[in-house]
Design a protein around this motif. Structure first.
Motif, PDB file in Angstrom:
ATOM      1  N   LEU A  28     117.673  22.734  62.243  1.00 50.61           N
ATOM      2  CA  LEU A  28     118.227  21.360  62.111  1.00 50.61           C
ATOM      3  C   LEU A  28     118.305  21.109  60.695  1.00 50.61           C
ATOM      4  O   LEU A  28     117.182  21.280  59.960  1.00 50.61           O
ATOM      5  CB  LEU A  28     117.213  20.495  62.744  1.00 50.61           C
ATOM      6  N   ARG A  29     119.379  20.818  60.049  1.00 54.45           N
ATOM      7  CA  ARG A  29     119.687  20.389  58.559  1.00 54.45           C
ATOM      8  C   ARG A  29     120.440  19.415  58.497  1.00 54.45           C
ATOM      9  O   ARG A  29     121.324  19.127  58.967  1.00 54.45           O
ATOM     10  CB  ARG A  29     120.419  21.862  57.990  1.00 54.45           C
ATOM     11  N   PHE A  30     119.674  18.581  57.616  1.00 60.62           N
ATOM     12  CA  PHE A  30     120.510  17.383  57.266  1.00 60.62           C
ATOM     13  C   PHE A  30     121.610  17.631  56.058  1.00 60.62           C
ATOM     14  O   PHE A  30     121.034  18.004  55.069  1.00 60.62           O
ATOM     15  CB  PHE A  30     119.501  16.131  56.752  1.00 60.62           C
ATOM     16  N   ARG A  31     122.723  16.922  56.275  1.00 60.09           N
ATOM     17  CA  ARG A  31     123.606  17.175  55.235  1.00 60.09           C
ATOM     18  C   ARG A  31     123.561  16.033  54.167  1.00 60.09           C
ATOM     19  O   ARG A  31     123.420  14.817  54.648  1.00 60.09           O
ATOM     20  CB  ARG A  31     125.105  17.193  55.750  1.00 60.09           C
ATOM     21  N   LEU A  32     123.418  16.398  52.866  1.00 60.79           N
ATOM     22  CA  LEU A  32     123.100  15.490  51.756  1.00 60.79           C
ATOM     23  C   LEU A  32     124.532  15.147  51.402  1.00 60.79           C
ATOM     24  O   LEU A  32     125.717  15.596  51.908  1.00 60.79           O
ATOM     25  CB  LEU A  32     122.364  16.089  50.841  1.00 60.79           C
ATOM     26  N   THR A  33     124.656  14.077  50.374  1.00 60.40           N
ATOM     27  CA  THR A  33     125.597  13.640  49.828  1.00 60.40           C
ATOM     28  C   THR A  33     126.550  14.731  49.304  1.00 60.40           C
ATOM     29  O   THR A  33     125.858  15.333  48.553  1.00 60.40           O
ATOM     30  CB  THR A  33     125.560  12.171  48.865  1.00 60.40           C
ATOM     31  N   LYS A  34     127.801  15.128  49.479  1.00 61.49           N
ATOM     32  CA  LYS A  34     128.481  16.069  48.434  1.00 61.49           C
ATOM     33  C   LYS A  34     129.172  15.406  47.343  1.00 61.49           C
ATOM     34  O   LYS A  34     130.003  14.506  47.599  1.00 61.49           O
ATOM     35  CB  LYS A  34     129.609  16.611  49.611  1.00 61.49           C
ATOM     36  N   ILE A  70     129.959   3.110  52.051  1.00 62.07           N
ATOM     37  CA  ILE A  70     129.106   2.594  51.218  1.00 62.07           C
ATOM     38  C   ILE A  70     127.959   2.087  51.937  1.00 62.07           C
ATOM     39  O   ILE A  70     127.980   1.430  52.705  1.00 62.07           O
ATOM     40  CB  ILE A  70     129.822   1.377  50.593  1.00 62.07           C
ATOM     41  N   LEU A  71     126.688   2.486  51.273  1.00 64.56           N
ATOM     42  CA  LEU A  71     125.256   2.234  51.861  1.00 64.56           C
ATOM     43  C   LEU A  71     125.074   0.955  51.462  1.00 64.56           C
ATOM     44  O   LEU A  71     124.874   0.375  50.128  1.00 64.56           O
ATOM     45  CB  LEU A  71     124.344   3.072  51.233  1.00 64.56           C
ATOM     46  N   ALA A  72     125.051   0.066  52.398  1.00 68.83           N
ATOM     47  CA  ALA A  72     124.812  -1.441  52.434  1.00 68.83           C
ATOM     48  C   ALA A  72     124.118  -2.099  53.061  1.00 68.83           C
ATOM     49  O   ALA A  72     123.541  -1.569  54.159  1.00 68.83           O
ATOM     50  CB  ALA A  72     126.429  -2.242  52.788  1.00 68.83           C
ATOM     51  N   VAL A  89     119.323  -1.194  65.391  1.00 69.55           N
ATOM     52  CA  VAL A  89     119.110  -1.960  64.362  1.00 69.55           C
ATOM     53  C   VAL A  89     118.612  -1.173  62.907  1.00 69.55           C
ATOM     54  O   VAL A  89     118.129  -0.189  63.091  1.00 69.55           O
ATOM     55  CB  VAL A  89     118.382  -3.135  64.363  1.00 69.55           C
ATOM     56  N   THR A  90     119.150  -1.685  61.809  1.00 70.42           N
ATOM     57  CA  THR A  90     118.706  -0.843  60.670  1.00 70.42           C
ATOM     58  C   THR A  90     118.870  -2.068  59.578  1.00 70.42           C
ATOM     59  O   THR A  90     119.383  -3.032  59.492  1.00 70.42           O
ATOM     60  CB  THR A  90     119.492   0.113  60.204  1.00 70.42           C
ATOM     61  N   ASP A  91     117.929  -1.374  58.374  1.00 76.58           N
ATOM     62  CA  ASP A  91     118.138  -2.476  57.141  1.00 76.58           C
ATOM     63  C   ASP A  91     119.430  -2.255  56.499  1.00 76.58           C
ATOM     64  O   ASP A  91     119.760  -2.845  55.780  1.00 76.58           O
ATOM     65  CB  ASP A  91     116.881  -2.311  56.424  1.00 76.58           C
ATOM     66  N   TYR A  92     119.847  -0.874  56.577  1.00 77.61           N
ATOM     67  CA  TYR A  92     121.130  -0.475  55.555  1.00 77.61           C
ATOM     68  C   TYR A  92     122.055   0.494  56.439  1.00 77.61           C
ATOM     69  O   TYR A  92     121.371   1.181  57.461  1.00 77.61           O
ATOM     70  CB  TYR A  92     120.552   0.388  54.630  1.00 77.61           C
ATOM     71  N   GLY A  93     123.249   0.450  56.299  1.00 80.58           N
ATOM     72  CA  GLY A  93     124.112   1.240  57.016  1.00 80.58           C
ATOM     73  C   GLY A  93     125.228   1.458  56.120  1.00 80.58           C
ATOM     74  O   GLY A  93     125.374   1.040  55.181  1.00 80.58           O
ATOM     75  N   LEU A  94     125.990   2.703  56.656  1.00 79.41           N
ATOM     76  CA  LEU A  94     127.223   2.942  55.927  1.00 79.41           C
ATOM     77  C   LEU A  94     128.354   2.182  56.250  1.00 79.41           C
ATOM     78  O   LEU A  94     128.710   2.236  57.613  1.00 79.41           O
ATOM     79  CB  LEU A  94     127.472   4.489  55.859  1.00 79.41           C
ATOM     80  N   LEU A  95     129.085   1.458  55.522  1.00 79.25           N
ATOM     81  CA  LEU A  95     130.286   0.735  55.779  1.00 79.25           C
ATOM     82  C   LEU A  95     131.224   1.026  55.099  1.00 79.25           C
ATOM     83  O   LEU A  95     131.170   1.398  53.753  1.00 79.25           O
ATOM     84  CB  LEU A  95     129.641  -0.747  55.829  1.00 79.25           C
ATOM     85  N   THR A  96     132.554   0.739  55.632  1.00 74.43           N
ATOM     86  CA  THR A  96     133.707   1.173  54.982  1.00 74.43           C
ATOM     87  C   THR A  96     134.760  -0.102  55.039  1.00 74.43           C
ATOM     88  O   THR A  96     134.794  -0.480  56.031  1.00 74.43           O
ATOM     89  CB  THR A  96     134.527   2.255  55.483  1.00 74.43           C
ATOM     90  N   GLY A  97     135.495  -0.258  53.970  1.00 70.45           N
ATOM     91  CA  GLY A  97     136.443  -1.137  53.876  1.00 70.45           C
ATOM     92  C   GLY A  97     136.880  -2.164  52.546  1.00 70.45           C
ATOM     93  O   GLY A  97     135.751  -1.934  51.537  1.00 70.45           O
ATOM     94  N   ALA A 101     134.437  -3.070  48.932  1.00 68.67           N
ATOM     95  CA  ALA A 101     135.057  -2.882  47.493  1.00 68.67           C
ATOM     96  C   ALA A 101     134.754  -4.231  46.614  1.00 68.67           C
ATOM     97  O   ALA A 101     134.460  -4.273  45.557  1.00 68.67           O
ATOM     98  CB  ALA A 101     136.421  -2.348  47.440  1.00 68.67           C
ATOM     99  N   ALA A 102     134.977  -5.244  47.508  1.00 67.50           N
ATOM    100  CA  ALA A 102     135.110  -6.558  46.982  1.00 67.50           C
ATOM    101  C   ALA A 102     133.665  -7.024  46.473  1.00 67.50           C
ATOM    102  O   ALA A 102     133.542  -7.420  45.315  1.00 67.50           O
ATOM    103  CB  ALA A 102     135.433  -7.296  48.000  1.00 67.50           C
ATOM    104  N   PRO A 103     132.400  -6.482  46.876  1.00 64.97           N
ATOM    105  CA  PRO A 103     131.284  -6.759  46.459  1.00 64.97           C
ATOM    106  C   PRO A 103     130.944  -6.150  45.081  1.00 64.97           C
ATOM    107  O   PRO A 103     130.115  -6.302  44.266  1.00 64.97           O
ATOM    108  CB  PRO A 103     130.287  -6.577  47.353  1.00 64.97           C
ATOM    109  N   HIS A 104     131.361  -4.840  45.071  1.00 59.92           N
ATOM    110  CA  HIS A 104     131.535  -4.229  43.658  1.00 59.92           C
ATOM    111  C   HIS A 104     132.113  -4.969  42.550  1.00 59.92           C
ATOM    112  O   HIS A 104     131.372  -4.955  41.428  1.00 59.92           O
ATOM    113  CB  HIS A 104     132.141  -3.006  43.991  1.00 59.92           C
TER     114      HIS A 104
END
Length: 314
Positions: A28-34, A70-72, A89-97, A101-104
């Motif tokens: 079992l191997r977790f893939r890290l950010t590439k 984006i980890l949000a 449920v989670t405190d953080y999740g990966l979101l796209t759209g 970009a707008a909050p950045h």
């Protein structure tokens, strides 16, 4: 508990189903950010390319920012995903759209406002646009047709050198020049008591990008000549001399900048210049180049110049 994507879940199910005597976990191997993917940055398929539906002669969107996976922060009141009959449920999740970009960009604007509290929203937008980078990590140019002014570079935006500023009355004059009715302008401004100082043409709106559009005729748009007028405000060193250069000018565009040299003697000083753009009749539907003002202190104030043909109104 581990949440898997649909594709990964199917792989695990197939492994279990095809394993004689029952499945056993081999590893079992977790893939890290590439890191280091190429080319980057690049525009996602879901991202808006513009042009603006109301006035295509204003290049929109203004610039780009990170918006994919984006980890949000995430509300526990709203399920992030579902596993069978269970909500996760989670405190953080990966979101796209574009909502990522707008909050950045909003965060970058807030940081600039904290450093320069006297700057107007237009000055902050200008700083972000004229310092954005337009070359990806393979040293290939990114076209304004997709990247607009470029990808946000907050470090450079902290010291833009010059800005294209706008005040409330400039926007009022712009609306007056777009043939809006009094009722429509009231709805946009959400106030009464405004007045038209002049009817400002879209070519003279003091915007960091310079864009002209024509209605598409056949396969290509007709040729055109347009003159842009702009005003630059010095927000850098007191004494600076800026010189204009044009980069990546296609053979179907001819451009004249007057004057080609701007001398500033103090902060907040303003200087006017004009850009005359001539586009040939056989020009492609989208052609572009960059106008860059550079000074002896290392500032580079960059603006895309774009000529586009757009479909006729429906």
């Amino acid at each position: 508990m581990i949440a898997l994507s649909q594709g990964s879940g199917d792989t695990v199910r197939n492994y279990i189903a095809c394993s004689p005597g029952g499945a056993k976990v081999q590893s079992l191997r977790f893939r890290l950010t590439k890191l280091g993917g190429t080319p980057a940055p690049k525009v996602a398929l879901y991202s808006s390319r513009g042009p603006d539906a109301v006035n295509p002669s204003i290049l929109k969107p203004d610039l780009l920012a990170p918006g994919h996976q984006i980890l949000a922060a995430f509300s526990r009141e709203r399920p992030y995903t579902s596993l069978g009959e269970y909500s996760v449920v989670t405190d953080y999740g990966l979101l796209t759209g574009t909502s990522m970009a707008a909050p950045h960009v909003a965060g970058a604007a807030a940081l600039l406002k904290s450093v320069y509290p006297e700057w107007t929203p237009a000055a902050i937008r200008s700083a972000l646009m004229t310092t954005a980078y337009v070359v990806d990590n393979t040293d290939e140019p990114m076209t304004p047709a997709e990247f607009r002014a470029g990808h946000i570079d907050l470090k450079r935006a902290m010291d833009p050198g010059l800005v294209y500023d706008l005040r409330t009355q400039d926007y009022v004059d712009f609306l007056c020049g777009q043939n809006f009715t009094e009722k429509q302008i009231n709805a946009i401004l959400r106030q009464r008591g405004w007045h038209c100082r002049a009817e400002l043409k879209v070519e003279d709106l003091n915007y960091p990008s310079l864009t002209t559009t024509t209605i598409k005729v056949g396969d290509k748009g007709p040729g055109r000549t347009v003159k842009f007028r702009r005003v630059l405000t010095n927000v850098g060193e007191g004494k600076s001399v800026y010189r204009a250069t044009l980069e990546n000018v296609p053979p179907t565009m001819r451009i004249k900048v007057e004057p080609k040299r701007l001398s500033f003697h103090c902060r907040k000083e303003t200087k006017k210049f004009s850009v005359t753009l001539d586009v040939e009749e056989d020009s492609p539907e989208k052609v572009y180049c960059f106008l860059r003002w550079t000074d002896q202190h290392g500032h580079v104030v960059s603006s895309p110049i774009v000529a586009m043909t757009v479909p006729p109104p429906q």
